[in-house]
Design a protein around this motif. Structure first.
Motif, mmCIF file in Angstrom:
data_model
loop_
_atom_site.group_PDB
_atom_site.id
_atom_site.type_symbol
_atom_site.label_atom_id
_atom_site.label_comp_id
_atom_site.label_asym_id
_atom_site.label_seq_id
_atom_site.Cartn_x
_atom_site.Cartn_y
_atom_site.Cartn_z
ATOM 1 N N UNK A 4 0.858 -1.192 0.000
ATOM 2 C CA UNK A 4 0.000 0.000 0.000
ATOM 3 C C UNK A 4 0.887 1.233 0.000
ATOM 4 N N UNK A 5 0.596 2.167 -0.899
ATOM 5 C CA UNK A 5 1.251 3.467 -0.900
ATOM 6 C C UNK A 5 0.230 4.496 -0.430
ATOM 7 N N UNK A 6 0.579 5.245 0.609
ATOM 8 C CA UNK A 6 -0.305 6.263 1.171
ATOM 9 C C UNK A 6 0.239 7.629 0.798
ATOM 10 N N UNK A 7 -0.581 8.434 0.137
ATOM 11 C CA UNK A 7 -0.207 9.817 -0.196
ATOM 12 C C UNK A 7 -0.853 10.741 0.809
ATOM 13 N N UNK A 8 -0.032 11.436 1.593
ATOM 14 C CA UNK A 8 -0.548 12.369 2.587
ATOM 15 C C UNK A 8 -0.333 11.863 3.995
ATOM 16 N N UNK A 9 0.336 12.676 4.822
ATOM 17 C CA UNK A 9 0.684 12.263 6.185
ATOM 18 C C UNK A 9 0.051 13.177 7.225
ATOM 19 N N UNK A 10 -1.205 13.566 6.974
ATOM 20 C CA UNK A 10 -1.990 14.223 8.011
ATOM 21 C C UNK A 10 -2.606 13.161 8.907
ATOM 22 N N UNK A 11 -3.587 13.530 9.749
ATOM 23 C CA UNK A 11 -4.193 12.539 10.645
ATOM 24 C C UNK A 11 -4.780 11.336 9.924
#
Length: 487
Positions: free
Chosen positions: A6-13
């Motif tokens: 899994x690639x997650x774009x965005x490191x907010x909550x």
């Protein structure tokens, strides 16, 4: 070409919640963020009771509670004179079913730091200054182009891509998903973190137009800091001046004098009211979550919390499918979260309209905003029993050895829980399933378990703390466990 599951774009909550959940499930992932450094602003500062329960499960509730605080009393002024005091949230004590009844104020930068610390403890980290700039998906995965520090380009092959990259989401735009709604160009607000020497920190200080009761400016003390979150409504056509002098001028205008002096400004932002929702939360192997899927007015403190719960719903389903469960389980992410997000968006919009009109009850908050009553009724994963789809409440109980504990401790972790209520026939466990018998090895302290769940049959509690099934038929339990990806 590097590969990850899994690639997650965005490191907010939202992205961090998803990363923590995947990490504890042993899923290989990467989480990237286009910003060159971790953000420092207060931004979304209210954590609702249901989000606190999610953070309990993820192992971060202790630092969240230790550094946060309940919302302070609101004090409204006309100039320097106090004309009204009241609370946004009425005080409430914990109950056996609801251990965290109060909204906790926590500046967003600290919420993110606590989640990053938990992620690091689990062996993960955020890749900053790294942005998704293109992707192509096929039947087997997604090929993603990343632009990293120094302009270095990397191709990554992922089984799934999650876009949690904010309201301006690059992932959503590349996916070609519409973002329907409205931007109120004339409804703009100046927000910042400021110091105010000598101002008491026991109150949220506000100044409003006495004729319309519309907010002029506010200074809200942020717990565990010497900083206030400053908010001021910009007039139509007014140019925001995000400097100490500009903030001081807006405060003076709202107060009608210049006797209260700001000491400094550490973070600034200009906010336009934006109320929009994506037409889809999934297309193929690409998912949208948080502000990438829905953006709210700040009224009611719903946006950050809804995003966290998007991630909480998606994480266990990705983990199960990547572990061999049928891919159809992922269809239920959009099926469950899109109608919930639409309902919450309607609620936050209604609260915003109250504030615009200056309604007398515009600051009142109740059960409709704490997100404990949100459910997945009507979901294809909630077809067995009238309580299916509801949040599974907490209750005191005991371990097989007689030690006092609570159901949230039994539920905590990446597993599904089957509660076998006293005297019911046995049911076989399955992979990723914990079966506990209430009435023999779990004895409650005062009827609370039975009040919440009854006294016979089975209750299946999903990994995200919602009741999946309530039945007296063991075969229905086994069928539902298969639908949840337990095998």
């Amino acid at each position: 070409m590097n590969h990850t599951q899994v690639l997650i774009a965005g490191a907010g909550p939202t992205g961090l919640t998803l990363a923590v959940d995947l990490a504890r499930r042993g899923v290989a992932f990467r989480i990237v963020d286009a910003a060159p450094a971790h953000p420092t602003g207060s931004r979304g500062k209210g954590l609702q009771p249901r989000t606190l329960e999610v953070f309990d499960d993820l192992g971060v509730i202790e630092p969240i509670l230790a550094t946060g605080a309940p919302y302070p009393v609101i004090r409204a002024y006309s100039g320097a004179e106090v004309v009204w005091e009241g609370r946004m949230h009425q005080p409430a004590d914990p109950t056996p079913a609801v251990p965290y009844p109060m909204v906790v104020m926590q500046p967003q930068w600290r919420t993110e730091r606590i989640l990053r610390d938990r992620l690091a403890w689990l062996g993960g980290h955020v890749e900053m200054d790294t942005e998704v700039t293109a992707f192509e998906q096929d039947a087997d995965g997604v090929t993603v182009t990343l632009d990293g520090p120094g302009g270095v380009t990397e191709l990554v092959r992922a089984d799934y891509l999650a876009g949690a990259d904010g309201g301006g989401s690059r992932v959503r735009k590349l996916l070609g998903v519409g973002f329907a709604g409205e931007t109120f160009e004339t409804e703009r607000m100046l927000i910042g973190d400021v110091t105010v020497p000598g101002l008491d920190r026991e109150h949220w200080h506000t100044w409003a137009d006495p004729a319309t009761r519309r907010m002029g400016a506010g200074l809200c003390p942020l717990p565990g800091t010497d900083v206030f979150q400053f908010t001021a409504q910009l007039k139509e056509g007014e140019v925001a001046e995000a400097t100490l002098a500009g903030y001081q001028r807006m405060l003076d205008d709202a107060r009608g004098d210049s006797t209260l002096r700001l000491g400094g400004v550490s973070w600034t932002s200009t906010y336009r009211v934006n109320i929009r929702m994506a037409e889809r939360f999934r297309r193929g192997r690409v998912f949208l979550a948080g502000d990438a899927a829905h953006v709210h007015s700040p009224a009611g403190g719903q946006g950050l919390n809804t995003g966290v719960q998007d991630a909480y719903n998606l994480g266990w389903k990705l983990g199960r499918v990547l572990g061999g469960a049928p891919a159809a389980l992922l269809d239920t992410y959009e099926e469950e979260r899109l109608p919930v997000a639409a309902g919450v968006l309607g609620l936050s919009t209604a609260l915003y309209q109250k504030a615009r009109r200056g309604d007398q009850d515009a600051t009142d908050r109740g059960e409709d905003t704490n997100q404990l009553l949100l459910s997945y009724h009507g979901s294809s994963l909630a077809t067995i029993g009238t309580s299916a789809g509801d949040r599974a409440p907490d209750a005191p109980c005991r371990t097989p050895g007689g030690e006092a504990t609570r159901l949230f401790d039994v539920f905590r972790g990446p597993h599904t829980t089957v509660l076998r209520l006293g005297g019911t026939a046995a049911v076989a466990g399955a992979g990723g399933v914990v079966v506990r018998e209430v009435g023999t090895d779990l004895i409650d302290d005062g009827g609370h378990v039975r009040d919440a769940y009854g006294d016979q049959g089975f209750v299946v509690v999903r990994p995200d703390g919602y009741i999946g099934a309530a039945t007296t038929d063991p075969s229905e339990v086994e069928g539902h466990l298969h639908a949840l990806g337990s095998h």
